[in-house]
Design a protein around this motif. Sequence first.
Motif, PDB file in Angstrom:
ATOM      1  N   GLY A  11       0.782  -1.224   0.000  1.00  0.00           N
ATOM      2  CA  GLY A  11       0.000   0.000   0.000  1.00  0.00           C
ATOM      3  C   GLY A  11       0.816   1.276   0.000  1.00  0.00           C
ATOM      4  O   GLY A  11       0.274   2.354   0.258  1.00  0.00           O
ATOM      5  N   ALA A  12       2.098   1.177  -0.318  1.00  0.00           N
ATOM      6  CA  ALA A  12       2.947   2.370  -0.322  1.00  0.00           C
ATOM      7  C   ALA A  12       2.844   3.172  -1.609  1.00  0.00           C
ATOM      8  O   ALA A  12       3.340   4.291  -1.692  1.00  0.00           O
ATOM      9  CB  ALA A  12       4.411   1.978  -0.077  1.00  0.00           C
ATOM     10  N   GLY A  13       2.205   2.613  -2.627  1.00  0.00           N
ATOM     11  CA  GLY A  13       2.061   3.344  -3.886  1.00  0.00           C
ATOM     12  C   GLY A  13       2.914   2.808  -5.022  1.00  0.00           C
ATOM     13  O   GLY A  13       3.243   3.555  -5.954  1.00  0.00           O
ATOM     14  N   LYS A  14       3.241   1.530  -4.981  1.00  0.00           N
ATOM     15  CA  LYS A  14       4.073   0.945  -6.040  1.00  0.00           C
ATOM     16  C   LYS A  14       3.348   0.959  -7.388  1.00  0.00           C
ATOM     17  O   LYS A  14       3.975   1.121  -8.433  1.00  0.00           O
ATOM     18  CB  LYS A  14       4.481  -0.484  -5.656  1.00  0.00           C
ATOM     19  N   ASP A 168      18.936   0.260  -2.999  1.00  0.00           N
ATOM     20  CA  ASP A 168      19.794   1.284  -3.609  1.00  0.00           C
ATOM     21  C   ASP A 168      19.121   2.653  -3.531  1.00  0.00           C
ATOM     22  O   ASP A 168      19.790   3.674  -3.369  1.00  0.00           O
ATOM     23  CB  ASP A 168      20.066   0.927  -5.074  1.00  0.00           C
ATOM     24  N   ILE A 169      17.806   2.654  -3.676  1.00  0.00           N
ATOM     25  CA  ILE A 169      17.051   3.903  -3.635  1.00  0.00           C
ATOM     26  C   ILE A 169      15.816   3.714  -2.751  1.00  0.00           C
ATOM     27  O   ILE A 169      15.074   2.743  -2.908  1.00  0.00           O
ATOM     28  CB  ILE A 169      16.606   4.333  -5.044  1.00  0.00           C
ATOM     29  N   LEU A 170      15.613   4.648  -1.829  1.00  0.00           N
ATOM     30  CA  LEU A 170      14.441   4.623  -0.952  1.00  0.00           C
ATOM     31  C   LEU A 170      13.527   5.779  -1.341  1.00  0.00           C
ATOM     32  O   LEU A 170      13.928   6.939  -1.295  1.00  0.00           O
ATOM     33  CB  LEU A 170      14.871   4.757   0.507  1.00  0.00           C
ATOM     34  N   LEU A 171      12.303   5.466  -1.724  1.00  0.00           N
ATOM     35  CA  LEU A 171      11.316   6.480  -2.073  1.00  0.00           C
ATOM     36  C   LEU A 171      10.230   6.472  -1.003  1.00  0.00           C
ATOM     37  O   LEU A 171       9.560   5.452  -0.797  1.00  0.00           O
ATOM     38  CB  LEU A 171      10.701   6.199  -3.442  1.00  0.00           C
ATOM     39  N   ARG A 172      10.036   7.596  -0.327  1.00  0.00           N
ATOM     40  CA  ARG A 172       9.040   7.689   0.740  1.00  0.00           C
ATOM     41  C   ARG A 172       7.787   8.395   0.236  1.00  0.00           C
ATOM     42  O   ARG A 172       7.858   9.513  -0.250  1.00  0.00           O
ATOM     43  CB  ARG A 172       9.616   8.454   1.940  1.00  0.00           C
ATOM     44  N   ASN A 173       6.670   7.755   0.367  1.00  0.00           N
ATOM     45  CA  ASN A 173       5.385   8.326  -0.009  1.00  0.00           C
ATOM     46  C   ASN A 173       4.789   8.974   1.234  1.00  0.00           C
ATOM     47  O   ASN A 173       4.109   8.318   2.034  1.00  0.00           O
ATOM     48  CB  ASN A 173       4.454   7.225  -0.535  1.00  0.00           C
ATOM     49  N   SER A 174       5.018  10.255   1.393  1.00  0.00           N
ATOM     50  CA  SER A 174       4.595  10.943   2.615  1.00  0.00           C
ATOM     51  C   SER A 174       3.669  12.128   2.358  1.00  0.00           C
ATOM     52  O   SER A 174       3.288  12.834   3.285  1.00  0.00           O
ATOM     53  CB  SER A 174       5.827  11.437   3.383  1.00  0.00           C
ATOM     54  N   GLY A 175       3.328  12.344   1.089  1.00  0.00           N
ATOM     55  CA  GLY A 175       2.487  13.498   0.764  1.00  0.00           C
ATOM     56  C   GLY A 175       1.236  13.112   0.015  1.00  0.00           C
ATOM     57  O   GLY A 175       0.669  12.044   0.222  1.00  0.00           O
ATOM     58  N   THR A 176       0.801  13.989  -0.889  1.00  0.00           N
ATOM     59  CA  THR A 176      -0.399  13.742  -1.685  1.00  0.00           C
ATOM     60  C   THR A 176      -0.079  12.803  -2.842  1.00  0.00           C
ATOM     61  O   THR A 176       1.095  12.515  -3.142  1.00  0.00           O
ATOM     62  CB  THR A 176      -0.946  15.054  -2.255  1.00  0.00           C
ATOM     63  N   GLU A 177      -1.128  12.353  -3.507  1.00  0.00           N
ATOM     64  CA  GLU A 177      -0.954  11.477  -4.660  1.00  0.00           C
ATOM     65  C   GLU A 177      -0.189  12.206  -5.768  1.00  0.00           C
ATOM     66  O   GLU A 177       0.659  11.614  -6.437  1.00  0.00           O
ATOM     67  CB  GLU A 177      -2.317  11.027  -5.179  1.00  0.00           C
ATOM     68  N   GLU A 178      -0.466  13.494  -5.942  1.00  0.00           N
ATOM     69  CA  GLU A 178       0.222  14.277  -6.963  1.00  0.00           C
ATOM     70  C   GLU A 178       1.709  14.424  -6.620  1.00  0.00           C
ATOM     71  O   GLU A 178       2.566  14.340  -7.500  1.00  0.00           O
ATOM     72  CB  GLU A 178      -0.429  15.657  -7.103  1.00  0.00           C
ATOM     73  N   GLU A 179       2.006  14.652  -5.360  1.00  0.00           N
ATOM     74  CA  GLU A 179       3.409  14.767  -4.928  1.00  0.00           C
ATOM     75  C   GLU A 179       4.140  13.450  -5.146  1.00  0.00           C
ATOM     76  O   GLU A 179       5.325  13.441  -5.515  1.00  0.00           O
ATOM     77  CB  GLU A 179       3.470  15.173  -3.453  1.00  0.00           C
ATOM     78  N   TRP A 180       3.442  12.346  -4.934  1.00  0.00           N
ATOM     79  CA  TRP A 180       4.044  11.026  -5.146  1.00  0.00           C
ATOM     80  C   TRP A 180       4.335  10.803  -6.626  1.00  0.00           C
ATOM     81  O   TRP A 180       5.381  10.278  -6.994  1.00  0.00           O
ATOM     82  CB  TRP A 180       3.098   9.950  -4.612  1.00  0.00           C
ATOM     83  N   ARG A 181       3.426  11.251  -7.465  1.00  0.00           N
ATOM     84  CA  ARG A 181       3.628  11.111  -8.904  1.00  0.00           C
ATOM     85  C   ARG A 181       4.799  11.976  -9.377  1.00  0.00           C
ATOM     86  O   ARG A 181       5.599  11.541 -10.215  1.00  0.00           O
ATOM     87  CB  ARG A 181       2.350  11.501  -9.653  1.00  0.00           C
ATOM     88  N   VAL A 182       4.918  13.170  -8.833  1.00  0.00           N
ATOM     89  CA  VAL A 182       6.042  14.047  -9.187  1.00  0.00           C
ATOM     90  C   VAL A 182       7.356  13.397  -8.776  1.00  0.00           C
ATOM     91  O   VAL A 182       8.347  13.444  -9.511  1.00  0.00           O
ATOM     92  CB  VAL A 182       5.900  15.426  -8.503  1.00  0.00           C
TER      93      VAL A 182
END
Length: 205
Positions: A11-14, A168-182
């Motif tokens: 559910g992190a947004g993969k 190698d790369i950590l992506l944190r989904n901590s904002g809005t859906e649009e911010e995650w897409r950016v």
Amino acid sequence: MLTIGLTGDVGAGKSTLCRTWCEMGAEIIDSDTIARDMWLLSAVQKKAEKRWGKKFFDADVKEIYAKIADKIFSDDAEYEFAGKLLYAPTMKEIQKRLKKIPENGWAVVEIPLLYEHGSEKMFDLVIYAAATLKKRAERNKTRSWTGEELKRRQAKLMPRKEKMERADILLRNSGTEEEWRVKAEKAGKKFIRLAAAQNREKAEK
């Protein structure tokens, strides 16, 4: 070809990452879909029936998947059995699909159990998508998964902290859906540059 392994919290947004990168030209391979299809193979069913009973798969597809989920998510031994049963044929199919991708492209393979099965060595990069338990629960409302259900499923996996540190790369989904897409687009541009550099290096050799 640049190969990227994508894993992370449930559910992190993969899925959003994959959709964005697909739009940017990446070839996306979903190991969950492949593994799910493996249950319909007669060879896999025969091995499972030796453990679960001959008539286990005598039902429609929807019921079969429900029975499998009930089996493997309520018993650690069954969960481990299913993982071992599906791992080899699933990875074989992934390798087969990767070979069909043009050498000048880039591919993203989403594998929830990437570290659990030691698959990280087959990729140039591994990305871990992370999000808080609250955010993950919100994103999984359509599945009727509560925070407790997410904890139960996560308990069967390698500690997320260890996986986050190994990525190698950590992506944190901590904002809005649009911010995650950016954030996904920014990472995608980096991967496109890496793929181009890799192709130039290969051409020079």
